[in-house]
Design an enzyme around this catalytic site. Structure first.
Site, mmCIF file in Angstrom:
data_model
loop_
_atom_site.group_PDB
_atom_site.id
_atom_site.type_symbol
_atom_site.label_atom_id
_atom_site.label_comp_id
_atom_site.label_asym_id
_atom_site.label_seq_id
_atom_site.Cartn_x
_atom_site.Cartn_y
_atom_site.Cartn_z
ATOM 1 C CG ASN A 178 -2.047 2.010 -4.824
ATOM 2 O OD1 ASN A 178 -1.571 2.826 -5.621
ATOM 3 N ND2 ASN A 178 -1.983 2.190 -3.512
ATOM 4 C CG ASP A 190 -2.782 3.398 1.314
ATOM 5 O OD1 ASP A 190 -2.850 3.360 0.070
ATOM 6 O OD2 ASP A 190 -2.431 4.416 1.938
#
Ligand code: GAR
Length: 211
Positions: free
Chosen positions: A103, A141
């Site tokens: 990501n 994240d």
């Protein structure tokens, strides 16, 4: 050519940077959770297969993730690149693609996870901001960081000017990291990032620069 898949939700500028980079692999599909994602047309214009798995059509996160995983697996990708894909993924999905799911996030993680990262950076008053490419884990994240790029926060910056500066860095960083992975240099080993032949640079970054 090693197949890879890109997941998007919107504009797709990182997707375009990846596609333009001539990576040592073949983009087998671009998949969006939003039918209106502008990046779908850009991918199709390049002759790349596109698909939509619309999250609104599924009653639960698990059901959506199962359908998404099935669509991805059709292409047997060695790498799955989240490029502005704005859905939180279930632990089951993440486990299925563990070690081959990357990501890009518009901050220097672990600072400013989540959304509105540029506003968060301005509110915090940091002088250095940037972007991170990380392996995806169930922690939002929070996965192991493969690489980061830093940009200065300049006097007079607003969210828009800062976002543009970070985005330019994203467009350089993400293709580089994808290339490392597809070249077999980058991998996740026991939860830690390994990059073969990593250059060690003594460079330091001072912002503002010192007199
Ligand atoms: C990019 O800035 C990307 O880092 C960010 O969304 C933007 C997508 O732009 N991703 C996230 O915030 C993920 N949490 P793009 O569609 O033009 O690549």
């Amino acid at each position: 050519m090693k197949p890879y898949v890109i997941l998007i939700s919107g504009r797709g500028s990182n997707m375009e940077a990846l596609l333009a980079a001539g990576l040592p692999g073949q983009c087998a599909a671009v998949i969006s959770n939003r039918p209106a994602a502008a990046g779908l047309a850009a991918a199709a214009a390049r002759g790349i297969a596109t698909a939509v798995v619309d999250h609104r059509q599924y009653p639960t996160r698990e059901a959506f993730d199962a359908a998404l995983a099935e669509e991805i697996e059709r292409h047997a990708p060695q790498l799955v690149l989240l490029a502005g894909f704005m859905r939180i993924l279930t632990a089951g999905f993440v486990a299925r693609f563990s070690g081959r799911l990357l990501n890009i996030h518009p901050s220097l993680l672990p600072a400013f996870p989540g959304v509105d990262t540029h506003a968060q950076a301005l509110a915090a008053g940091v002088r250095i901001h940037g972007c991170s490419v990380h392996f995806v884990t169930p922690a939002l994240d929070g996965g192991p960081i493969a690489a980061q790029a830093a940009v200065p926060v300049l006097a007079g910056d607003d969210e828009e000017s800062l976002a543009l500066r970070v985005l330019a860095a994203e467009h350089r960083l993400y293709p580089q990291v994808a290339r490392w992975f597809l070249d077999g240099r980058l991998r996740l080993n026991d939860g830690r990032v390994q990059l073969a032949g990593e250059a060690s640079s003594p460079a330091q970054l001072f912002v503002p620069s010192l007199d």
